[in-house]
Design an enzyme around this catalytic site. Structure first.
Site, PDB file in Angstrom:
ATOM      1  N   HIS A 191       0.820  -1.208   0.000  1.00  0.00           N
ATOM      2  CA  HIS A 191       0.000   0.000   0.000  1.00  0.00           C
ATOM      3  C   HIS A 191       0.856   1.260   0.000  1.00  0.00           C
ATOM      4  O   HIS A 191       1.913   1.326   0.613  1.00  0.00           O
ATOM      5  CB  HIS A 191      -0.937  -0.010   1.201  1.00  0.00           C
ATOM      6  CG  HIS A 191      -0.234  -0.114   2.522  1.00  0.00           C
ATOM      7  ND1 HIS A 191       0.300   0.962   3.175  1.00  0.00           N
ATOM      8  CD2 HIS A 191       0.020  -1.195   3.308  1.00  0.00           C
ATOM      9  CE1 HIS A 191       0.848   0.571   4.309  1.00  0.00           C
ATOM     10  NE2 HIS A 191       0.693  -0.741   4.415  1.00  0.00           N
ATOM     11  N   ASP A 192       0.391   2.251  -0.757  1.00  0.00           N
ATOM     12  CA  ASP A 192       0.975   3.591  -0.801  1.00  0.00           C
ATOM     13  C   ASP A 192       2.342   3.639  -1.479  1.00  0.00           C
ATOM     14  O   ASP A 192       3.038   4.658  -1.382  1.00  0.00           O
ATOM     15  CB  ASP A 192       1.066   4.205   0.600  1.00  0.00           C
ATOM     16  CG  ASP A 192      -0.289   4.272   1.291  1.00  0.00           C
ATOM     17  OD1 ASP A 192      -1.133   5.060   0.851  1.00  0.00           O
ATOM     18  OD2 ASP A 192      -0.505   3.512   2.253  1.00  0.00           O
TER      19      ASP A 192
ATOM     20  N   GLY B  49       4.957  -1.358   2.411  1.00  0.00           N
ATOM     21  CA  GLY B  49       4.155  -0.151   2.262  1.00  0.00           C
ATOM     22  C   GLY B  49       4.989   1.113   2.243  1.00  0.00           C
ATOM     23  O   GLY B  49       6.074   1.183   2.815  1.00  0.00           O
TER      24      GLY B  49
END
Length: 258
Positions: free
Chosen positions: A120-121, A138
């Site tokens: 994520h991100d 992440g």
């Protein structure tokens, strides 16, 4: 559209007229797919995911699933994929989280091999090559023209600068400056990516300037702040190839590999 009759396309999905979708693939309601993109069989694309033009997405990929983050509470975060990317088998790209910018991004013209994971991100630039099983935690940022060797693992929040390169099975636990080659567990610097720079049109003078910056960081025994000041002074004198170092130092978050 050339959509196989066994594919499942949710109401609300926005799919360009010439997109091809293979057998048993599943496309969610909040997905958009741009012109010229080919989606192979058994692909799942879900979440708030936008995919640009002329991408190739091979079988068994999972794109846009929720983050592997216990803090995620269903926020409408996103996955954005640009144009001209090749995404090979079994890749997993997650949407972002509310604790960051809320978007996982893959830029343009990237070559992503099998079993790559983008946590994520993550923010990935353009023209990268990620070899098989490269795994990004992440919040990882990767610049343009980066090459990650097979089985490279990147710790969350690390930054990897433009034109950097890792050897296979590298474990990256700190930031890798632009142009630098890294290897090992934990990854350490191993010179500059001179051959890659030649192929991309860097002049001998520019490569020499980058070598001198590398020496300031790693060969002169300088404290990091002094090495940074030396490189930034050279960049300010008009050496554009060193601007990537300046941008990198300003954004780096985990301390550079030394």
């Amino acid at each position: 559209m050339a959509i196989h009759p066994t594919a499942i396309i949710a109401d609300g999905a926005k799919i360009a007229d010439d997109v091809e979708i293979g057998a048993y693939s599943i496309i969610g309601a909040n997905v958009s797919i741009g012109s010229g993109t080919w989606v192979g069989p058994h692909v799942v694309i879900e979440g708030h995911t936008s995919i640009g033009k002329n991408n190739r997405i091979f079988q068994f990929c999972s794109l846009g699933a929720v983050p592997q983050d216990k803090k995620y509470a269903g926020e409408p975060t996103r996955l954005e994929i640009g144009d001209g990317n090749t995404i090979r088998e079994f890749c997993t790209f997650n949407i972002g989280t509310a604790q960051d910018v809320g978007v996982t991004r893959l830029g343009n013209n990237n070559w992503i091999m099998a079993y790559v994971h983008l946590g994520h991100d993550c923010q990935i630039g353009d023209n990268t090559i990620f070899a098989n099983n490269a795994t990004l935690g992440g919040h990882v940022h990767v610049g343009d023209w980066v090459i990650l060797g097979g089985f490279t693992s990147v710790h969350q929040f690390c930054h990897i600068g433009d034109h950097a390169m890792t050897a296979f099975s590298s474990a990256v636990a700190q930031d890798v400056p632009p142009y630098v080659m890294a290897h090992g567990n934990r990854a350490v610097p191993a010179g500059i990516n001179a051959e890659g720079l030649k192929r991309r049109g860097f002049s001998p003078e520019q490569i020499r300037s980058i070598r001198n910056a590398y020496k300031a960081l790693y060969r002169k025994g300088l404290p990091f702040d002094d090495a940074r000041a030396e490189i930034e002074t050279e960049a300010a004198s008009g050496k554009e190839e060193l601007a990537a170092f300046v941008r990198f130092f300003a954004a780096a978050s985990r301390g550079i590999i030394r």
